[in-house]
Write an enzyme that holds these catalytic residues in place. Structure first.
Site, PDB file in Angstrom:
ATOM      1  CD  GLU A 123      -0.764   1.816 -18.330  1.00  0.00           C
ATOM      2  OE1 GLU A 123      -1.308   1.610 -17.032  1.00  0.00           O
ATOM      3  OE2 GLU A 123       0.314   2.321 -18.313  1.00  0.00           O
ATOM      4  CE  LYS A 125      -9.181   0.185 -11.543  1.00  0.00           C
ATOM      5  NZ  LYS A 125      -9.337  -1.034 -10.828  1.00  0.00           N
ATOM      6  CG  ASP A 127     -10.147  -7.723 -10.839  1.00  0.00           C
ATOM      7  OD1 ASP A 127      -9.884  -7.122  -9.675  1.00  0.00           O
ATOM      8  OD2 ASP A 127     -11.288  -8.300 -10.927  1.00  0.00           O
ATOM      9  CE1 TYR A 235      -0.284   0.231 -11.527  1.00  0.00           C
ATOM     10  CE2 TYR A 235      -0.957  -1.943 -12.408  1.00  0.00           C
ATOM     11  CZ  TYR A 235      -0.959  -0.919 -11.409  1.00  0.00           C
ATOM     12  OH  TYR A 235      -1.500  -1.128 -10.343  1.00  0.00           O
ATOM     13  CE  LYS A 323     -13.083  -0.075 -11.267  1.00  0.00           C
ATOM     14  NZ  LYS A 323     -14.188   0.130 -10.012  1.00  0.00           N
ATOM     15  CB  CYS A 417     -36.505 -22.595  11.126  1.00  0.00           C
ATOM     16  SG  CYS A 417     -34.812 -22.551  11.029  1.00  0.00           S
ATOM     17  CB  CYS A 420     -34.425 -25.585  14.601  1.00  0.00           C
ATOM     18  SG  CYS A 420     -35.181 -24.155  14.193  1.00  0.00           S
ATOM     19  CB  CYS A 435     -35.291 -19.383  12.477  1.00  0.00           C
ATOM     20  SG  CYS A 435     -35.202 -20.278  13.648  1.00  0.00           S
ATOM     21  CB  CYS A 441     -32.441 -22.459  15.377  1.00  0.00           C
ATOM     22  SG  CYS A 441     -31.762 -22.515  13.424  1.00  0.00           S
TER      23      CYS A 441
HETATM   24  S1  IVH Z   1      -2.214   3.409 -12.106  1.00  0.00           S
HETATM   25  C1  IVH Z   1      -1.287   7.145  -9.392  1.00  0.00           C
HETATM   26  N1  IVH Z   1      -2.455   1.641 -14.046  1.00  0.00           N
HETATM   27  O1  IVH Z   1      -6.052   0.118  -9.936  1.00  0.00           O
HETATM   28  C2  IVH Z   1      -1.399   5.890 -10.310  1.00  0.00           C
HETATM   29  N2  IVH Z   1      -3.406   1.423 -11.768  1.00  0.00           N
HETATM   30  O2  IVH Z   1      -8.476   1.612  -8.916  1.00  0.00           O
HETATM   31  C3  IVH Z   1      -2.111   5.040  -9.657  1.00  0.00           C
HETATM   32  N3  IVH Z   1      -4.509  -0.725 -11.473  1.00  0.00           N
HETATM   33  O3  IVH Z   1      -4.703   0.802  -6.971  1.00  0.00           O
HETATM   34  C4  IVH Z   1      -2.412   3.443 -10.350  1.00  0.00           C
HETATM   35  N4  IVH Z   1      -4.189  -1.709 -13.407  1.00  0.00           N
HETATM   36  O4  IVH Z   1      -3.967  -1.260  -8.173  1.00  0.00           O
HETATM   37  C5  IVH Z   1      -2.775   2.120 -12.667  1.00  0.00           C
HETATM   38  N5  IVH Z   1      -2.744   0.114 -15.480  1.00  0.00           N
HETATM   39  C6  IVH Z   1      -3.109   0.420 -14.208  1.00  0.00           C
HETATM   40  C7  IVH Z   1      -3.496  -0.522 -13.513  1.00  0.00           C
HETATM   41  C8  IVH Z   1      -4.130   0.123 -11.916  1.00  0.00           C
HETATM   42  C9  IVH Z   1      -4.779  -1.792 -12.095  1.00  0.00           C
HETATM   43  C10 IVH Z   1      -5.095  -0.748 -10.008  1.00  0.00           C
HETATM   44  C11 IVH Z   1      -4.175  -0.241  -9.030  1.00  0.00           C
HETATM   45  C12 IVH Z   1      -4.876   0.945  -8.339  1.00  0.00           C
HETATM   46  C13 IVH Z   1      -6.089   0.710  -8.630  1.00  0.00           C
HETATM   47  C14 IVH Z   1      -6.961   1.874  -8.768  1.00  0.00           C
END
Ligand code: IVH
Length: 696
Positions: A123, A125, A127, A235, A323, A417, A420, A435, A441
């Site tokens: 899935e 991740k 942000d 999710y 990541k 600086c 000042c 400084c 300053c």
């Molecule tokens: S699963 C026990 N799925 O990433 C399962 N987390 O770095 C916990 N996050 O705290 C989370 N996309 O806020 C899951 N597809 C995704 C996600 C996701 C973003 C975030 C979530 C978690 C953090 C951990």
């Protein structure tokens, strides 16, 4: 049980100490041994009790507090919500090898053969900000942020305004209880539109979609949240009752059926190779998605396996975050500017030709200091590779030498600086250049004032950085005490009253004066921290208050320590576990400045600084308030531990024996100090005696 509101400081401290050990013990039983002694409900009650005591006695929050970092305690203004099932985080992997290791560990844990296929889900991740939304009987009843994982903030009213969140679950077959978890985000297009609007209104500009989403969701006024285009993806789940499913995939399908947005980028992956392929695909697609992602989450699809795999500390064994590498881009350095911070440190900042890195326009990067510039030979006019990872300030990774203009010259920080004009000095052994202007300053003065009113210091609401700058420029606030005279100044003969100035009104001016009045009484640790003494952060401020529990005793001790590095006051100061000679010198240097003494005197006429009340059960220890000297080699513990244990019981540890010493703890091969102690007729303790006291 005594109600939290009726606890005395001592009772609270004692209970927090007890709760810290108890909760840690239950955590270990639960996570480490899978053998809990108490029900989840009873566990939650302990965590809640701990949190409530900490909320009433923030000064007593322990370093080993089970609620985690102090910063993670829910912000003021929102009610707290204890998560019925904690909201966990994820472990990280950064490359294909680590991804394979993740797969191997799962195989080993489940005793699978090499050929046994594992079905995974990949899935994106997202942000954004995680949320947990609770449904009872199919109706949305409450939503919370993650907070520290155990307790979050109640954001029900704000989540109500997000149209993508179903408020009722359709159909007859709905679970009795369902907590849906996911991420709130702001789409990239909506983010750009919001910033454009903010520019027009003169409002806050957000650095990236995540900050915009956070700023919008954590509004105390949900009308503001409603104006912001927020969306979400679901999710995972927290507490559920009356819902059976075999796979994560099936769960996502159910979510879709109930109307929750589920990211269409989710992939079913048979085996780890498929996960790796899905990661590469998603990395390519990343820029075209309308939401920011910072990686891919790998999850074991079978829920019975998820249950068997369980958790290690705060992260599941059955899921991991892969990541993406930090985002990079190339651009040109148009200029290098130098910023002056609170303690006078000069920081060079590169002004960049604006460039988009991961959907965010970057136009500045920190260059840290001259050493860093020299090391990378960074020059004005250079093409450079910059990198942005998460929330951190963008950095210059390297110079593209092939593109260097022929006439470029090495960069050198100014020796005056830029604000000042005072000389720039560099202390031996330090990379920082400072400084020398001190409070003359303007940059240092303003930064110190900003620090003084900041959240962990005086926390004066409605007096932000921009206001400080404006008051400073008009000459109304030049020193901290001026803040407490602001109302009088305003009532005096100034031409424009605060309430009539741009950006102010009768109400906001009144609120500011009230917020200032609310801070005329302040606990000693906050006061010390607010002074902005070099190296003295919150932890050190608290440590100082523990050892010198009143403002007058602290001040007297610091002044005495300033007389000579050889004297007892200086030795006692530098011997405090966690202080040391360098910090002791910075403290003494602060008190040596007349303008700091004047600032303290002036503050004294406006403020009541409350004495520090000891956290430990120290009063009952024979070491409490006593001066202890260690000499010789201890056998069963290090000198460091011995000192720390004595200090925890309220003792002052000194380096040399004098008539003021109460106890001398004598180890093996003690020399002149033991003799002197005997000559003076002081109480002498063996290591065994000392242990009996500290273990009592
Ligand atoms: S699963 C026990 N799925 O990433 C399962 N987390 O770095 C916990 N996050 O705290 C989370 N996309 O806020 C899951 N597809 C995704 C996600 C996701 C973003 C975030 C979530 C978690 C953090 C951990």
């Amino acid at each position: 049980m005594i109600p939290v509101t009726a606890l005395t400081v001592d009772q609270a401290a004692e209970e927090l100490a007890h709760l810290a050990t108890e909760i840690a013990r239950h955590d270990a039983l639960y996570h480490g041994k899978d053998a809990p002694e108490i029900s989840d409900g009873d566990y939650d009650a302990l965590v809640r009790r701990n949190r409530d005591i900490e909320a009433r006695f923030p000064d007593l929050i322990r370093e080993d507090s089970p609620s985690g970092r102090v910063g993670a305690v829910p912000a003021d203004g929102f009610d707290n919500v204890t998560h019925a099932v904690p909201m966990l985080s994820l472990g990280n992997v950064f490359d294909d090898d680590e991804a394979r290791e993740f797969d191997q560990k799962i195989r080993r844990f489940l005793s699978l053969d090499a050929e046994d296929p594992i079905a995974y889900v990949a899935e994106p991740k997202i942000d954004g900000l995680s949320f947990s939304a609770r449904y009872e009987g199919g109706r949305f009843v409450r939503a919370a942020t993650r907070g520290d994982g155990a307790t979050g903030e109640d954001i029900t009213a704000n989540m109500m305004t997000i149209t993508a969140l179903p408020k009722t679950l359709p159909g007859k077959d709905v679970p009795a209880v369902l907590e849906v978890r996911g991420e709130v985000y702001m789409g990239k297009a909506d983010f750009r539109a919001l910033n454009a609007r903010q520019v027009e209104r003169g409002g806050k500009i957000f650095a990236n979609p995540r900050n915009a989403a956070a700023g919008s969701l954590r509004q105390l006024d949900s009308k503001i949240t409603a104006e912001r285009a927020l969306s979400l993806f679901a999710y995972s789940w927290g507490e559920v009752e009356g819902l059976e499913m075999a796979t994560h995939h099936e769960f996502l399908e159910r979510l879709r059926g109930w109307g929750f947005p589920v990211t269409p980028e989710t992939r079913a992956c048979e085996g780890v190779d498929a996960l790796i392929e899905a990661t590469a695909d998603l990395a390519l697609k990343r820029a075209d998605l309308d939401y920011d992602i910072d990686g891919v989450v790998y999850k074991v699809d079978r829920i019975d396996w998820q249950k068997r795999l369980g958790f290690v500390s705060r992260a599941p064994r059955w899921a991991i975050a892969r990541k993406f590498p930090a985002e990079k881009a190339q651009t040109r350095i148009n200029a290098i500017h130098v910023q002056v911070g609170r303690t006078g440190v000069l920081t060079p900042v590169a002004e960049l030709e604006p460039v988009t890195v991961g959907g965010v326009v970057v136009s500045r990067a920190t260059l840290h200091n001259q050493d860093e510039i020299d090391r990378k030979d960074i020059r004005v006019g250079d093409m450079v590779t910059i990198q942005r990872a998460g929330d951190v300030i963008p950095q210059v990774v390297e110079v593209l030498l092939d593109h260097r203009p022929g006439d470029s010259t090495p960069y050198a920080m100014p020796d005056r600086c830029p604000v000042c004009g005072a000389h720039v000095v560099q202390q031996e052994g330090e990379v920082a250049r400072r400084c020398s202007g001190g409070l003359t300053c303007a940059a240092q003065a303003v930064e110190r004032l900003k620090h003084f009113v900041s959240r962990d210091a005086f926390d004066i609401e409605g007096l932000g950085g921009k206001h400080i700058e404006a008051f400073y420029e008009r000459g109304e606030i030049r020193a901290p005490a001026d803040i407490f005279r602001l109302k009088e100044t305003d009532e005096g003969n100034d031409l424009i009253k605060l309430r009539n100035r741009e950006g102010w009104g009768a109400k906001s001016a009144e609120n500011l004066f009230k917020a200032i009045d609310d801070r005329r009484t302040i606990p000693l640790p906050r006061f010390i921290y607010a002074l902005g003494i070099r190296q003295v952060g919150q932890a050190t401020a608290r440590l100082l208050a523990e050892h010198y529990p009143s403002l007058s005793s602290w001040r007297a001790a610091m002044e005495a320590a300033g007389e000579s590095e050889e004297n007892e006051a200086f030795t006692a100061l530098k011997n405090i576990n966690g202080i040391g000679p360098s910090m002791a010198r910075d403290l003494v240097a602060f008190f040596a400045e007349t303008h700091n003494q004047e600032a303290l005197d002036a503050l004294g006429t406006h403020l009541t600084v409350t004495d520090f009340e000891r956290v430990t059960t120290a009063e009952s220890s024979p070491l409490s308030g006593k001066t202890v000297v260690f000499t010789g080699t201890l056998e069963t513990m290090s000198r460091g531990e011995a000192k720390a244990r004595a200090q925890a019981l309220g003792a002052k540890v000194a380096g040399s024996v004098s008539a003021k010493t109460d106890y001398v703890v004598v180890g093996a091969d003690a020399g002149s100090k033991e003799k002197k102690a005997r000559d003076l007729g002081l109480a002498i303790l063996t290591e065994q005696d000392f242990k009996e006291i500290i273990d009592a």
